[in-house]
Design a protein around this motif. Structure first.
Motif, PDB file in Angstrom:
ATOM      1  N   LEU A   2       0.819  -1.207   0.000  1.00  0.00           N
ATOM      2  CA  LEU A   2       0.000   0.000   0.000  1.00  0.00           C
ATOM      3  C   LEU A   2       0.857   1.263   0.000  1.00  0.00           C
ATOM      4  CD1 LEU A   2      -2.715  -1.152   2.565  1.00  0.00           C
ATOM      5  CD2 LEU A   2      -3.096  -0.688   0.136  1.00  0.00           C
ATOM      6  N   ALA A   3       2.023   1.186   0.639  1.00  0.00           N
ATOM      7  CA  ALA A   3       2.922   2.344   0.689  1.00  0.00           C
ATOM      8  C   ALA A   3       3.635   2.562  -0.637  1.00  0.00           C
ATOM      9  CB  ALA A   3       3.944   2.160   1.807  1.00  0.00           C
ATOM     10  N   GLY A   4       3.835   1.478  -1.399  1.00  0.00           N
ATOM     11  CA  GLY A   4       4.530   1.603  -2.669  1.00  0.00           C
ATOM     12  C   GLY A   4       6.004   1.940  -2.507  1.00  0.00           C
ATOM     13  N   ARG A   5       6.568   1.520  -1.386  1.00  0.00           N
ATOM     14  CA  ARG A   5       7.995   1.742  -1.120  1.00  0.00           C
ATOM     15  C   ARG A   5       8.648   0.398  -0.801  1.00  0.00           C
ATOM     16  NH1 ARG A   5       5.525   6.074  -1.967  1.00  0.00           N
ATOM     17  NH2 ARG A   5       6.363   8.160  -1.474  1.00  0.00           N
ATOM     18  N   SER A   6       9.960   0.386  -0.712  1.00  0.00           N
ATOM     19  CA  SER A   6      10.658  -0.855  -0.398  1.00  0.00           C
ATOM     20  C   SER A   6      10.407  -1.232   1.057  1.00  0.00           C
ATOM     21  CB  SER A   6      12.162  -0.697  -0.630  1.00  0.00           C
ATOM     22  OG  SER A   6      12.727   0.152   0.364  1.00  0.00           O
ATOM     23  N   PRO A   7      10.493  -2.544   1.387  1.00  0.00           N
ATOM     24  CA  PRO A   7      10.308  -2.952   2.794  1.00  0.00           C
ATOM     25  C   PRO A   7      11.253  -2.222   3.742  1.00  0.00           C
ATOM     26  CG  PRO A   7      10.278  -4.867   1.362  1.00  0.00           C
ATOM     27  CD  PRO A   7      10.685  -3.704   0.504  1.00  0.00           C
ATOM     28  N   GLU A   8      12.483  -2.024   3.304  1.00  0.00           N
ATOM     29  CA  GLU A   8      13.468  -1.356   4.165  1.00  0.00           C
ATOM     30  C   GLU A   8      13.076   0.105   4.419  1.00  0.00           C
ATOM     31  OE1 GLU A   8      15.020  -4.830   2.194  1.00  0.00           O
ATOM     32  OE2 GLU A   8      14.196  -2.974   1.338  1.00  0.00           O
ATOM     33  N   HIS A   9      12.610   0.774   3.359  1.00  0.00           N
ATOM     34  CA  HIS A   9      12.211   2.178   3.498  1.00  0.00           C
ATOM     35  C   HIS A   9      11.006   2.297   4.433  1.00  0.00           C
ATOM     36  CE1 HIS A   9      11.190   6.217   1.298  1.00  0.00           C
ATOM     37  NE2 HIS A   9      11.473   6.387   2.568  1.00  0.00           N
ATOM     38  N   VAL A  10      10.023   1.417   4.249  1.00  0.00           N
ATOM     39  CA  VAL A  10       8.837   1.444   5.104  1.00  0.00           C
ATOM     40  C   VAL A  10       9.219   1.194   6.558  1.00  0.00           C
ATOM     41  CG1 VAL A  10       6.659   0.288   5.637  1.00  0.00           C
ATOM     42  CG2 VAL A  10       7.249   0.792   3.256  1.00  0.00           C
ATOM     43  N   ALA A  11      10.040   0.180   6.791  1.00  0.00           N
ATOM     44  CA  ALA A  11      10.443  -0.141   8.165  1.00  0.00           C
ATOM     45  C   ALA A  11      11.190   1.024   8.805  1.00  0.00           C
ATOM     46  CB  ALA A  11      11.312  -1.393   8.173  1.00  0.00           C
ATOM     47  N   ARG A  12      12.045   1.673   8.031  1.00  0.00           N
ATOM     48  CA  ARG A  12      12.824   2.797   8.557  1.00  0.00           C
ATOM     49  C   ARG A  12      11.924   3.967   8.936  1.00  0.00           C
ATOM     50  NH1 ARG A  12      16.215   2.639   4.881  1.00  0.00           N
ATOM     51  NH2 ARG A  12      15.337   4.178   3.448  1.00  0.00           N
ATOM     52  N   GLU A  13      10.949   4.300   8.070  1.00  0.00           N
ATOM     53  CA  GLU A  13      10.068   5.426   8.341  1.00  0.00           C
ATOM     54  C   GLU A  13       9.089   5.125   9.477  1.00  0.00           C
ATOM     55  OE1 GLU A  13       9.975   8.756   6.773  1.00  0.00           O
ATOM     56  OE2 GLU A  13      11.963   7.861   6.783  1.00  0.00           O
ATOM     57  N   VAL A  14       8.603   3.881   9.554  1.00  0.00           N
ATOM     58  CA  VAL A  14       7.721   3.499  10.665  1.00  0.00           C
ATOM     59  C   VAL A  14       8.461   3.630  11.990  1.00  0.00           C
ATOM     60  CG1 VAL A  14       6.534   1.547  11.745  1.00  0.00           C
ATOM     61  CG2 VAL A  14       6.190   2.018   9.317  1.00  0.00           C
ATOM     62  N   ARG A  15       9.685   3.186  12.019  1.00  0.00           N
ATOM     63  CA  ARG A  15      10.484   3.285  13.251  1.00  0.00           C
ATOM     64  C   ARG A  15      10.734   4.748  13.595  1.00  0.00           C
ATOM     65  NH1 ARG A  15      11.172   0.336  17.447  1.00  0.00           N
ATOM     66  NH2 ARG A  15      11.552  -1.491  16.139  1.00  0.00           N
ATOM     67  N   ARG A  16      11.075   5.573  12.604  1.00  0.00           N
ATOM     68  CA  ARG A  16      11.361   6.989  12.870  1.00  0.00           C
ATOM     69  C   ARG A  16      10.131   7.729  13.373  1.00  0.00           C
ATOM     70  NH1 ARG A  16      10.685  11.808  10.414  1.00  0.00           N
ATOM     71  NH2 ARG A  16       9.675  10.883   8.583  1.00  0.00           N
ATOM     72  N   CYS A  17       8.984   7.477  12.730  1.00  0.00           N
ATOM     73  CA  CYS A  17       7.779   8.259  13.035  1.00  0.00           C
ATOM     74  C   CYS A  17       7.016   7.750  14.248  1.00  0.00           C
ATOM     75  CB  CYS A  17       6.849   8.262  11.824  1.00  0.00           C
ATOM     76  SG  CYS A  17       7.541   9.080  10.371  1.00  0.00           S
ATOM     77  N   TYR A  18       7.001   6.415  14.437  1.00  0.00           N
ATOM     78  CA  TYR A  18       6.138   5.848  15.467  1.00  0.00           C
ATOM     79  C   TYR A  18       6.889   5.042  16.521  1.00  0.00           C
ATOM     80  CZ  TYR A  18       2.603   7.039  12.007  1.00  0.00           C
ATOM     81  OH  TYR A  18       1.820   7.706  11.115  1.00  0.00           O
ATOM     82  N   GLY A  19       8.181   4.815  16.298  1.00  0.00           N
ATOM     83  CA  GLY A  19       8.939   4.028  17.263  1.00  0.00           C
ATOM     84  C   GLY A  19       8.495   2.584  17.326  1.00  0.00           C
ATOM     85  N   ARG A  20       7.929   2.077  16.224  1.00  0.00           N
ATOM     86  CA  ARG A  20       7.408   0.711  16.192  1.00  0.00           C
ATOM     87  C   ARG A  20       7.861   0.009  14.920  1.00  0.00           C
ATOM     88  NH1 ARG A  20       1.044   1.062  17.535  1.00  0.00           N
ATOM     89  NH2 ARG A  20       1.059   2.648  15.921  1.00  0.00           N
ATOM     90  N   THR A  21       7.556  -1.273  14.826  1.00  0.00           N
ATOM     91  CA  THR A  21       7.860  -2.049  13.628  1.00  0.00           C
ATOM     92  C   THR A  21       6.627  -2.096  12.728  1.00  0.00           C
ATOM     93  OG1 THR A  21       7.111  -4.165  14.522  1.00  0.00           O
ATOM     94  CG2 THR A  21       9.383  -3.504  15.026  1.00  0.00           C
ATOM     95  N   PRO A  22       6.803  -2.432  11.439  1.00  0.00           N
ATOM     96  CA  PRO A  22       5.630  -2.610  10.581  1.00  0.00           C
ATOM     97  C   PRO A  22       4.641  -3.642  11.121  1.00  0.00           C
ATOM     98  CG  PRO A  22       7.587  -2.383   9.231  1.00  0.00           C
ATOM     99  CD  PRO A  22       8.055  -2.468  10.662  1.00  0.00           C
ATOM    100  N   THR A  23       5.146  -4.708  11.737  1.00  0.00           N
ATOM    101  CA  THR A  23       4.245  -5.705  12.330  1.00  0.00           C
ATOM    102  C   THR A  23       3.402  -5.070  13.433  1.00  0.00           C
ATOM    103  OG1 THR A  23       5.724  -7.540  11.817  1.00  0.00           O
ATOM    104  CG2 THR A  23       4.129  -7.894  13.579  1.00  0.00           C
ATOM    105  N   ASP A  24       4.020  -4.218  14.257  1.00  0.00           N
ATOM    106  CA  ASP A  24       3.276  -3.522  15.309  1.00  0.00           C
ATOM    107  C   ASP A  24       2.161  -2.661  14.712  1.00  0.00           C
ATOM    108  OD1 ASP A  24       4.947  -4.550  17.287  1.00  0.00           O
ATOM    109  OD2 ASP A  24       6.303  -2.826  17.222  1.00  0.00           O
ATOM    110  N   VAL A  25       2.471  -1.967  13.624  1.00  0.00           N
ATOM    111  CA  VAL A  25       1.496  -1.080  12.991  1.00  0.00           C
ATOM    112  C   VAL A  25       0.331  -1.886  12.415  1.00  0.00           C
ATOM    113  CG1 VAL A  25       1.149   0.468  11.026  1.00  0.00           C
ATOM    114  CG2 VAL A  25       3.113   0.788  12.527  1.00  0.00           C
ATOM    115  N   VAL A  26       0.656  -3.011  11.770  1.00  0.00           N
ATOM    116  CA  VAL A  26      -0.401  -3.855  11.220  1.00  0.00           C
ATOM    117  C   VAL A  26      -1.277  -4.410  12.336  1.00  0.00           C
ATOM    118  CG1 VAL A  26      -0.886  -5.999   9.973  1.00  0.00           C
ATOM    119  CG2 VAL A  26       0.879  -4.436   9.139  1.00  0.00           C
ATOM    120  N   ASN A  27      -0.658  -4.845  13.420  1.00  0.00           N
ATOM    121  CA  ASN A  27      -1.449  -5.375  14.542  1.00  0.00           C
ATOM    122  C   ASN A  27      -2.329  -4.294  15.160  1.00  0.00           C
ATOM    123  OD1 ASN A  27      -0.610  -8.034  14.360  1.00  0.00           O
ATOM    124  ND2 ASN A  27       1.110  -7.758  15.763  1.00  0.00           N
TER     125      ASN A  27
END
Length: 276
Positions: free
Chosen positions: A192-217
């Motif tokens: 849905l983000a249309g970005r690489s897994p690494e880019h998504v994981a990096r931005e999720v960590r920077r913005c929310y302090g969580r992992t993509p799995t945490d966000v999905v849950n």
């Protein structure tokens, strides 16, 4: 004489906030009041008018308003349009503690002179629902209202965290629930983000302090909470709709997110809505 509402009249012993939801129709002359507490309210559906100190302001879905204790205010829906509103009330001292500790060098969000009305995007409104879910589920502890206020401050930019979230990421998180691609887990967020897994994981960590799995849950549990509150679907069916096949895992995630079991959450929410 304008009524003055007192927080102690709303809160049982040991409770530190009040949560309510209401549907408004057209009120020709809405009654105004003020109170000894602060309040946050937002519009989930429809449109209405907020009357503040004699002035009228039109609000629509996604409008978020911070109410000062001295505001003389009231609310009405508009003709032929139902307006669904949610609000959280809490002691002024609770916000003052948060502000003094974390935002002392920033303008007071609840100051009478501040612009205290915001229009949230769909993505931001989804985040607000997530932040309010613990209290909507029945939590009334000091920790619960402090968590909500910290997240709220970030949401509207007081701390610069959520305001720096890329719109593509906020949109992807909001669309997770709309698309119901929960079974794909973090892969759905990446798609849905249309970005690489690494880019998504990096931005999720920077913005929310969580992992993509945490966000999905978190999106899964926000979806589950709404299904529990708004439908009579059985709990295992909701578990499956969240992309989870292990009911025990679903229960653990839900309790961690909302502080209650799914069945208890459903009962609490219906008592809140029904007023019993």
């Amino acid at each position: 004489m304008i009524r003055r509402l007192l927080l102690d009249n709303f809160l049982p012993p040991g409770h530190h906030c009040h949560y309510g939801r209401a549907d408004f129709g057209l009120i020709a002359a809405p009654e105004t009041h003020h109170h000894d507490f602060l309040e946050v309210f937002w519009i989930d559906e429809g449109a209405g008018e907020h009357v503040v100190d004699g002035e009228r302001y039109q609000l629509s879905a996604g409008s978020l308003v911070l109410v000062h204790a001295d505001d003389r205010h009231g609310f009405t829906g508009l003709a032929k349009r139902r307006c669904r509103l949610a609000n959280i009330a809490f002691a002024t001292a609770t916000w003052e503690h948060i502000r003094d500790r974390y935002f002392a060098d920033r303008p007071d969000l609840f100051a009478r002179s501040a612009a205290r009305a915001y229009q949230l995007t769909d993505a931001r409104l989804r985040l607000l629902h997530e932040f309010a879910a613990e209290i909507a589920g029945g939590a009334r502890s000091l920790a619960a209202i402090e968590r909500f206020l910290l997240n709220l401050a970030h949401l509207i930019g007081a701390a610069g965290t959520v305001s720096s979230t890329p719109e593509w990421l906020a949109s992807a998180i909001a669309r997770l629930e709309e698309s119901q691609r929960f079974a794909e887990g973090p892969h759905a967020l990446v798609a849905l983000a249309g970005r690489s897994p690494e880019h998504v994981a990096r931005e999720v960590r920077r913005c929310y302090g969580r992992t993509p799995t945490d966000v999905v849950n978190a999106a899964r549990m926000a979806f589950a909470a709404r299904r529990l509150a708004e439908t009579d679907d059985d709990i295992f069916g909701i578990c499956l709709a969240c992309g989870l096949s292990n009911l025990g895992h679903f229960y653990r995630l839900f309790r961690a997110a909302h502080g209650a079991t799914p069945s208890h959450y459903r009962d609490q929410h219906r008592r809140i809505v029904g007023g019993s």
